[in-house]
Design a protein around this motif. Structure first.
Motif: not given
Length: 257
Positions: A175-179
């Motif tokens: 659910y967040r920008a992928a590292p």
């Protein structure tokens, strides 16, 4: 859509633990808090016995049916005591009454789900994002526990929120920008899959199903085209040589077979 179809022709599942209470004045949406619904309702966590039964009763009315085949406690991470002490016993009673069929819990973690397997009589657990090509942490305890007890595991989040569906800058993971490191890993897995003539999406769907405790996988779809694509990817044959290559390249830490 389902009311005109014979009830025995489909399996219906839902979740309990979150209720929506209407607000007199509201506008916009609540996506900032993870809810893809308009902000016309107040989001309420409720793992009380009364809340569970009320939620099921309301769902039966909205769905126009007299029973639900499978019910999960929905993300009880911050309500563990109430989930075990009130919500789960309420589901047991509903199962005994024949109102619901299989009961269980669904979460994005493995620790509490493993406890459900050990300490209750759940039929199934839904584990999201923790048994994928990018995260095999469910192999440590959850999946062996389920296999030993003859319980089913449904694996959700097989694309890890999108990164394994289309790895590119800006793709999401949990659910967040992928590292960047995870994006690079996903691109390497994609390249390995394509060398075997397999789309990454097909490999992501096939991998969790290799474990004997996994009964099914879930994918998110937003359109008829995505439904069709998911069915097509599920039907693809994935050669064992792909898993061998991923292990050899250090891209797959654990595998069931």
């Amino acid at each position: 859509a389902l009311r005109s179809r014979p009830r025995a022709e489909y399996t219906l599942s839902t979740k309990v633990g979150r209720l929506l209470e209407p607000l007199p004045f509201a506008d916009g949406d609540d996506l900032g808090n993870g809810f893809a619904v308009r902000a016309t309702h107040r989001r309420v966590w409720d793992f009380s016995a009364d809340g569970v039964r009320r939620s099921i009763d309301d769902s039966l009315v909205r769905l126009g049916t007299d029973r639900i085949d499978m019910v999960y406690l929905h993300d009880p991470d911050n309500h563990v005591a109430e989930a075990f002490g009130q919500a789960y016993p309420a589901l047991e009673r509903l199962r005994a009454e024949g109102v619901v069929g299989a009961i269980g819990a669904g979460m994005n973690q493995t620790t509490v789900l493993t406890r459900f397997l050990r300490d209750t009589d759940v039929d199934v657990v839904l584990c999201a994002g923790r048994h994928t090509l990018l995260d095999q942490s469910a192999l440590a305890e959850l999946l062996p526990e389920a296999a030993a007890r003859g319980r089913s595991v449904v694996v959700g989040g097989v694309f890890n929120s999108g990164l394994l569906a289309d790895p590119r800058p800006g793709a999401t993971y949990d659910y967040r920008a992928a590292p960047p490191a995870l994006l690079e890993r996903a691109l390497r897995i994609k390249a390995a899959a394509e060398r075997h003539g397999v789309p990454l999406r097909a490999a992501a769907i096939a991998y969790p199903l290799r474990h004997p405790a996994v009964a099914s996988v879930l994918v998110g779809t937003r359109s008829a085209d995505e439904v069709q694509d998911a069915a097509d990817m599920y039907s693809r044959t994935v050669p064992d040589a792909l898993w061998d290559d991923l292990r050899a390249e250090g891209l797959l830490e654990g595998d069931a077979r």
